[in-house]
Structures are given as C-alpha cells and as structure tokens.
Design a protein around this motif. Structure first.
Motif, short mmCIF file in Angstrom:
data_model
loop_
_atom_site.label_atom_id
_atom_site.label_comp_id
_atom_site.label_asym_id
_atom_site.label_seq_id
_atom_site.Cartn_x
_atom_site.Cartn_y
_atom_site.Cartn_z
N LEU A 293 -12.75 -6.76 1.38
CA LEU A 293 -11.69 -7.65 1.85
C LEU A 293 -10.98 -8.34 0.69
O LEU A 293 -9.91 -8.91 0.86
CB LEU A 293 -12.25 -8.70 2.81
CG LEU A 293 -12.75 -8.19 4.16
CD1 LEU A 293 -13.33 -9.35 4.98
CD2 LEU A 293 -11.63 -7.51 4.93
N SER A 294 -11.59 -8.30 -0.50
CA SER A 294 -11.00 -8.92 -1.68
C SER A 294 -9.92 -8.02 -2.26
O SER A 294 -10.17 -6.86 -2.60
CB SER A 294 -12.08 -9.18 -2.74
OG SER A 294 -11.49 -9.42 -4.00
N ARG A 295 -8.70 -8.56 -2.39
CA ARG A 295 -7.60 -7.78 -2.96
C ARG A 295 -7.88 -7.41 -4.42
O ARG A 295 -7.55 -6.31 -4.87
CB ARG A 295 -6.30 -8.57 -2.85
CG ARG A 295 -5.81 -8.77 -1.43
CD ARG A 295 -4.70 -9.77 -1.37
NE ARG A 295 -5.13 -11.09 -1.80
CZ ARG A 295 -4.36 -12.18 -1.81
NH1 ARG A 295 -3.10 -12.08 -1.44
NH2 ARG A 295 -4.83 -13.34 -2.21
N ASN A 296 -8.47 -8.34 -5.17
CA ASN A 296 -8.76 -8.06 -6.57
C ASN A 296 -9.82 -6.97 -6.70
O ASN A 296 -9.71 -6.09 -7.56
CB ASN A 296 -9.23 -9.35 -7.26
CG ASN A 296 -8.11 -10.36 -7.40
OD1 ASN A 296 -7.30 -10.30 -8.32
ND2 ASN A 296 -8.04 -11.30 -6.48
N GLY B 233 -9.32 -3.22 -8.33
CA GLY B 233 -10.24 -2.64 -9.31
C GLY B 233 -10.76 -1.28 -8.86
O GLY B 233 -10.85 -0.35 -9.68
N GLN B 234 -11.09 -1.16 -7.57
CA GLN B 234 -11.54 0.14 -7.06
C GLN B 234 -10.48 1.21 -7.28
O GLN B 234 -10.80 2.35 -7.67
CB GLN B 234 -11.85 0.03 -5.57
CG GLN B 234 -13.19 -0.61 -5.23
CD GLN B 234 -13.45 -0.59 -3.74
OE1 GLN B 234 -12.60 -0.96 -2.93
NE2 GLN B 234 -14.64 -0.14 -3.36
N ALA B 235 -9.24 0.86 -7.00
CA ALA B 235 -8.15 1.82 -7.20
C ALA B 235 -8.06 2.23 -8.67
O ALA B 235 -7.87 3.42 -8.98
CB ALA B 235 -6.82 1.22 -6.72
N ALA C 158 -3.17 4.85 -7.10
CA ALA C 158 -2.15 3.80 -7.09
C ALA C 158 -2.55 2.70 -6.13
O ALA C 158 -3.31 2.93 -5.18
CB ALA C 158 -0.80 4.40 -6.68
N PHE C 159 -2.06 1.50 -6.39
CA PHE C 159 -2.35 0.35 -5.53
C PHE C 159 -1.04 -0.20 -5.01
O PHE C 159 -0.03 -0.21 -5.73
CB PHE C 159 -3.11 -0.72 -6.32
CG PHE C 159 -3.70 -1.81 -5.46
CD1 PHE C 159 -4.83 -1.58 -4.70
CD2 PHE C 159 -3.13 -3.07 -5.43
CE1 PHE C 159 -5.38 -2.57 -3.91
CE2 PHE C 159 -3.66 -4.08 -4.64
CZ PHE C 159 -4.80 -3.82 -3.88
N ASP C 160 -1.05 -0.68 -3.78
CA ASP C 160 0.16 -1.19 -3.14
C ASP C 160 0.77 -2.32 -3.96
O ASP C 160 0.16 -3.38 -4.11
CB ASP C 160 -0.18 -1.69 -1.73
CG ASP C 160 1.05 -2.05 -0.91
OD1 ASP C 160 2.15 -2.18 -1.49
OD2 ASP C 160 0.91 -2.21 0.32
N PRO C 161 1.97 -2.14 -4.52
CA PRO C 161 2.56 -3.17 -5.38
C PRO C 161 2.96 -4.43 -4.62
O PRO C 161 3.24 -5.46 -5.24
CB PRO C 161 3.78 -2.47 -5.98
CG PRO C 161 4.14 -1.41 -4.99
CD PRO C 161 2.82 -0.94 -4.41
N ARG C 162 3.01 -4.36 -3.29
CA ARG C 162 3.37 -5.53 -2.49
C ARG C 162 2.21 -6.51 -2.36
O ARG C 162 2.41 -7.65 -1.95
CB ARG C 162 3.83 -5.09 -1.10
CG ARG C 162 5.08 -4.23 -1.09
CD ARG C 162 5.32 -3.64 0.28
NE ARG C 162 4.20 -2.77 0.68
CZ ARG C 162 4.11 -2.14 1.85
NH1 ARG C 162 5.08 -2.30 2.74
NH2 ARG C 162 3.08 -1.36 2.12
N ALA D 245 -6.50 -4.93 -20.21
CA ALA D 245 -6.05 -3.62 -20.68
C ALA D 245 -5.99 -2.61 -19.54
O ALA D 245 -5.05 -1.82 -19.44
CB ALA D 245 -6.97 -3.11 -21.79
N LEU D 246 -6.99 -2.64 -18.67
CA LEU D 246 -7.01 -1.74 -17.51
C LEU D 246 -5.81 -2.00 -16.60
O LEU D 246 -5.12 -1.07 -16.18
CB LEU D 246 -8.30 -1.93 -16.72
CG LEU D 246 -9.56 -1.22 -17.20
CD1 LEU D 246 -10.76 -1.68 -16.37
CD2 LEU D 246 -9.41 0.29 -17.09
N ALA D 247 -5.60 -3.27 -16.28
CA ALA D 247 -4.53 -3.64 -15.35
C ALA D 247 -3.16 -3.28 -15.91
O ALA D 247 -2.24 -2.96 -15.15
CB ALA D 247 -4.60 -5.13 -15.03
N ALA D 248 -3.02 -3.32 -17.23
CA ALA D 248 -1.74 -3.01 -17.86
C ALA D 248 -1.57 -1.52 -18.12
O ALA D 248 -0.53 -1.10 -18.65
CB ALA D 248 -1.61 -3.78 -19.17
N GLY D 249 -2.58 -0.72 -17.79
CA GLY D 249 -2.51 0.71 -18.04
C GLY D 249 -2.69 1.07 -19.50
O GLY D 249 -2.32 2.16 -19.93
N GLU D 250 -3.29 0.16 -20.26
CA GLU D 250 -3.46 0.38 -21.70
C GLU D 250 -4.83 0.96 -22.04
O GLU D 250 -5.12 1.22 -23.21
CB GLU D 250 -3.25 -0.94 -22.46
CG GLU D 250 -1.84 -1.50 -22.28
CD GLU D 250 -1.71 -2.92 -22.81
OE1 GLU D 250 -2.75 -3.50 -23.19
OE2 GLU D 250 -0.57 -3.43 -22.84
#
Length: 319
Positions: free
Chosen positions: A246-249, A253-255, A261-265, A296-301
């Motif tokens: 239920l946690s969006r964060n 992370g799972q995605a 891809a994760f829903d950008p909305r 780094a992960l979140a930024a795609g780096e």
C-alpha cells in the motif's frame, strides 16, 4: 471547525475521520470539476467505498477553506510552498498542521520551516506517523505523532484532532518527527527495490536496520531526540512503509527493482527526499550510503545491481 487543504487520499481520510466524530470540516481541492463531483456524489476516487459524512463541506475556494483557525495542510511536500504562497491572508495566530512528509528541495528544510518562512505569524505543527489513508477512512485503529514546538498548542491540537480510532501522541521535537517521516520514505524505496529485484527478506531486514541508523544519524545531527526516532514518526512509520504494497514509495522501489515503469501521476515523496538528503549529507560530511544509492536509483543514474555493489563493497566496521 477545521479546514483541510488537499483533497487527496490522506486529506480526505482525515476529513472523514473528524467529521464522523461530529467535527465540522471544510475540505479544499484545487480542481473545481473534481470538487463539484465530490460534493455531489460524496464519493472520493481516492477512497473507494467510503462515503463522505454530511459534516464535510467541499469547496474549490481556497479562501473559504482557509478561514478556520486550524488548517491541515495535506498536499505533497514539494507543493507546500506554493500552497502557502497562494494563501492571501497572513493567518495570524492560525495553527497550520503539515500532513506531508519530506524535505523541501528548494530550501533543504522540513515543512515546519517552510510554514514559518511563508506565514511567520502562524503556529506550525506536524502530523506524521504510520498510517494509510484507507485505514483512517475506514475507522481502523491508527496512532500518529503530533509535533508542535509550543507545548500548550500541541496539547490543544492533540485533543482537537484525536478521535476514537485515531490516537495522537504529542511531542515538542518537531525536527525529529519531520525527519523520521521524511527519511523512512527513502528507506522504503530501497526495501521495495530489494524485494522487486528478488534479493529476499533478509536483505530487506538489513536495509531497514541500517536505514534506521541513517535516519537516526541525520536527525541527531540536526538536534532531534533519539527517542523521537524510536517512536511512531520514525521506527513505527519505517516498519509500515517498508513492508506493505500500500506504500507508494515501496511500490516505486519494487518497480525499480523489476526494471518496470512507474505511474508518473503517483506522488513518491522519497525520491525527492533522497536527493535533498544527499545534498545535506555532502554539505555536512555525513555518511548516508543508502540514501545516496536511492537518489541514484530514482534518477536513473544507477541500476539495482550497481547500487547493491556500492553498498556491499563498503569497508567493514562495527555496528
């Protein structure tokens, strides 16, 4: 009466919980069409199956909602400054309770300082802790932390906002409560990536434990009390957010871990917080390795494999 600014899942859930107990609530949302539909159907798309009690007045008029002396600010952390800037009134003496979790990227501060900077005559407070909006709206037992630097105001808010199913514990350690709520989202992304990549529950437990050490280290650096991080706003929220779909964060992370891809909305507060934490750590010479790899992960780096190598190749040391 109470004004709630932000008609997303959490703001609406708080409105439902308070109105169900007989407290009149004005609920504001920025989309006039969506608010008109909500006023007519009394059903929120964010909380399926939950009817809005009659004690909730729905409005797209920000000035109307902001006329109350207690305002709950239930917007994403990175939107808080803009919301406060849109409030024309000085709000002298009003109690502004931030219900968002994170660190403002523009200033590197938590919500209470953002409030003070924008509305210096208002009294800032923070509502945080382990909670899912659906649980609050359904009346399931939930405990949160109410942090306010003014002890008497905190006492008053605690009694005003508590219900039979929503129990608030108060503290004057605003910094600790804010950082606990912000940093647990970063660790939740790491744990989600861990499970998404198939690294297992033991690895997740290690990330939660070492992540909690990072949370405590940064919070102590900024003057927070250790017991605050060990409470609902720190350890409690960490346990919930790192273990539930239920946690969006966590889902974000799972995605990442699955390369999907994760829903950008969907708002993912932990991604921005990881960037802010990394900046603060570099500025002040703090070791925050999990936060750095999440940024780094979140930024795609970086890939999950590269992030894992980074963490496991660090020098061995005492716990």
């Amino acid at each position: 009466m109470i004004g709630i600014l932000g008609a997303g899942a959490f703001g609406t859930a708080l409105a439902v919980a308070l109105a169900r107990e007989g407290t009149p609530v004005t609920l504001w949302g920025r989309d006039p069409e969506a608010m008109a539909q909500l006023a007519t159907t009394r059903l929120s798309p964010h909380l399926p199956g939950v009817d809005l009690p009659c004690g909730i007045a729905v409005t797209p008029d920000l000035a109307q909602a902001a006329q109350h002396r207690t305002l709950l600010l239930a917007v994403p952390m990175q939107s808080l400054s803009d919301l406060l800037g849109a409030l024309d009134a000085p709000l002298d003496g009003a109690r502004l309770v931030a219900c968002c979790k994170g660190i403002d990227l523009a200033t590197g501060t938590g919500p209470s300082k953002v409030i003070t900077r924008a509305k210096p005559q208002a009294l800032p407070a923070v509502l945080t802790g382990p909670s899912f909006a659906a649980d609050i709206a359904r009346g399931l037992p939930t405990a949160l932390t109410l942090a306010c630097g003014d002890a008497q105001a905190g006492h008053d808010l605690q009694h005003q906002l508590s219900t039979r199913s929503l129990r608030l514990y108060r503290t004057t350690d605003v910094t600790g409560a804010e950082l606990g709520g912000a940093l647990k989202n970063v660790i939740a992304i790491a744990c989600g990536a861990c499970i998404g990549a198939g690294l297992g529950d033991s690895a997740r437990a290690a990330l939660m434990t070492r992540g909690f050490a990072e949370m405590t280290r940064l919070a102590a650096h900024f003057g927070a009390r250790p017991e605050t991080l060990a409470g609902l706003s720190g350890l409690g929220d960490l346990a919930l957010t790192c273990t539930s779909d239920l946690s969006r964060n966590y889902r974000f992370g799972q995605a990442l871990g699955q390369g999907q891809a994760f829903d950008p909305r969907v708002t993912v507060e932990g991604a921005a917080t990881a960037r802010a934490v990394t900046r603060l750590a570099a500025r002040d010479g703090l070791s925050m390795p999990i936060s750095a790899v999440v940024a780094a992960l979140a930024a795609g780096e970086a890939t999950v494999s590269e992030a894992l190598d980074e963490l496991l190749s660090r020098p061995l040391k005492e716990e």
